[in-house]
Design a protein around this motif. Structure first.
Motif, short mmCIF file in Angstrom:
data_model
loop_
_atom_site.label_atom_id
_atom_site.label_comp_id
_atom_site.label_asym_id
_atom_site.label_seq_id
_atom_site.Cartn_x
_atom_site.Cartn_y
_atom_site.Cartn_z
N THR A 12 5.82 -6.71 7.17
CA THR A 12 4.48 -6.25 7.57
C THR A 12 4.49 -4.78 7.98
O THR A 12 3.52 -4.06 7.66
N PRO A 13 5.53 -4.26 8.65
CA PRO A 13 5.55 -2.81 8.91
C PRO A 13 5.57 -1.98 7.62
O PRO A 13 4.97 -0.90 7.56
N ARG A 16 2.06 -1.90 6.37
CA ARG A 16 1.28 -0.95 7.17
C ARG A 16 1.58 0.49 6.78
O ARG A 16 0.69 1.34 6.73
N LYS A 19 -0.31 2.84 3.99
CA LYS A 19 -1.60 3.49 4.17
C LYS A 19 -1.63 4.82 3.41
O LYS A 19 -0.79 5.69 3.63
N THR A 133 -0.59 -10.13 18.58
CA THR A 133 0.34 -9.06 18.21
C THR A 133 1.29 -8.72 19.36
O THR A 133 2.45 -8.37 19.13
N PRO A 138 2.43 -10.93 13.66
CA PRO A 138 1.72 -9.94 12.85
C PRO A 138 0.41 -10.51 12.33
O PRO A 138 0.36 -11.66 11.87
N CYS A 140 -3.04 -9.87 9.91
CA CYS A 140 -3.91 -9.18 8.95
C CYS A 140 -5.33 -9.61 9.27
O CYS A 140 -5.62 -10.82 9.30
N ALA A 177 -8.10 -2.73 14.09
CA ALA A 177 -7.00 -1.76 14.02
C ALA A 177 -6.50 -1.42 15.43
O ALA A 177 -5.28 -1.38 15.68
N PHE A 182 -2.03 -5.15 11.31
CA PHE A 182 -1.24 -4.26 10.45
C PHE A 182 -1.99 -3.90 9.17
O PHE A 182 -1.63 -2.95 8.47
N ALA A 183 -3.04 -4.65 8.84
CA ALA A 183 -3.87 -4.37 7.66
C ALA A 183 -5.18 -5.12 7.82
O ALA A 183 -5.30 -6.02 8.66
N ILE A 203 -4.91 2.05 9.44
CA ILE A 203 -4.12 1.01 8.80
C ILE A 203 -4.70 0.72 7.42
O ILE A 203 -5.85 1.06 7.13
N PRO A 204 -3.92 0.10 6.53
CA PRO A 204 -4.40 -0.14 5.16
C PRO A 204 -5.58 -1.10 5.10
O PRO A 204 -5.65 -2.07 5.86
#
Length: 279
Positions: A12-13, A16, A19, A133, A138, A140, A177, A182-183, A203-204
């Motif tokens: 997950t990082p 992220r 982006k 979190t 994590p 989304c 965010a 993370f997204a 974040i994406p």
């Protein structure tokens, strides 16, 4: 021992960190074999509660249970060795309280091996996302058109058309965010709104019926392959018509069976020459 090491699963990082970089490729998956087929080509596999409609035949995602998501989530993790796997928390499994959400998310991660969870909701769920979190889950996020809120929204329809809706979606995305997601999946959101959110969010964003400017894209695999015949949303591009091929294959099989063309002798177990066959 093989000199070739297995590919390390995308984290997950790492998602992220994409982006503003190479677009994130995401598809849904619900089974082990489908996950195996998709894994080499995607960055993120989403075990979506859309399985309620495309697999179980429900009219919405609302009847999907946590046990269903865990069963399918575990199947996808078994089939994927490279892609990051995220599992939807279904309706009713996280809205009551942050503690309820953590209990559900902990079950998903422990029983499936997934890398995180996805939840629908904006500002109202910010406290829950922060709670998760901060405790190692994590998240989304999912804003815009939210299928679990179909009854409140009055159906599946694009959002962000009015200034008020655009502001709310923007606030929702910013809240997610800030809470540590993370997204963010942006679904069914007017293109200029999704583009503006993507440009300002740290974040994406992963779009579905949103904008080509999003940091990634996701589609339901059954829509992509032409397997789901109920309807084709405007935002879907079909890359195959496997549903038609399945019908044609079944029709050919049925014709062969009725005409006694199948099975032929090459499909049968025959006695070995010089002796009797063994079971």
């Amino acid at each position: 021992m093989s000199a070739v090491k297995a590919a390390k699963r995308i984290s997950t990082p790492q998602i992220r960190a994409r982006k503003g970089q190479e677009p994130i490729v995401c598809l849904t998956a619900y089974t082990t074999e489908m996950a195996r087929r998709l894994d080499p080509h995607v960055d993120l596999l989403l075990v979506g509660d859309s399985l309620g409609m495309v697999i179980y035949g429900f009219d919405s995602t609302l009847p999907v249970t946590l046990d269903m998501m865990i069963a399918h989530g575990a199947a996808v993790v078994r089939g994927a060795s490279r892609a990051c796997v995220i599992v939807d928390l279904p309706f009713g499994s996280y809205q009551a309280s942050p503690e309820q959400a953590f209990h559900s998310a902990a079950r998903v991660m422990a029983e499936t091996g997934a890398s995180g969870v996805k939840i629908e909701g904006g500002e109202a769920l910010a406290e829950t996302v922060r709670f998760l979190t901060q405790r190692g889950v994590p998240v989304c996020a999912h804003v815009g058109l939210m299928p679990q809120a179909v009854n409140v929204a009055g159906g599946f329809k694009a959002t962000g058309r009015s200034d008020e809706e655009a502001r709310q979606i923007t606030h929702d995305a910013e809240a997610m965010a800030e809470a540590g997601a993370f997204a963010i999946v942006l679904e069914g959101t007017l293109e200029p709104v999704a583009r503006a959110i993507t440009e300002t969010l740290p974040i994406p964003t992963i779009g579905i019926g949103a904008s080509p400017a999003c940091d990634g894209q996701v589609l339901v695999i059954d829509d992509v392959l032409g397997l789901y015949s109920e309807f084709t949303p405007k935002f879907v591009k079909r890359y195959a018509e496997i549903g038609n091929q399945i019908s044609e294959a079944a029709a050919s099989y049925a014709a062969d069976v009725r005409a006694r063309r199948f099975p032929a002798m090459e499909h049968c177990f025959l006695p070995k020459s010089g002796g009797q066959s063994r079971s």
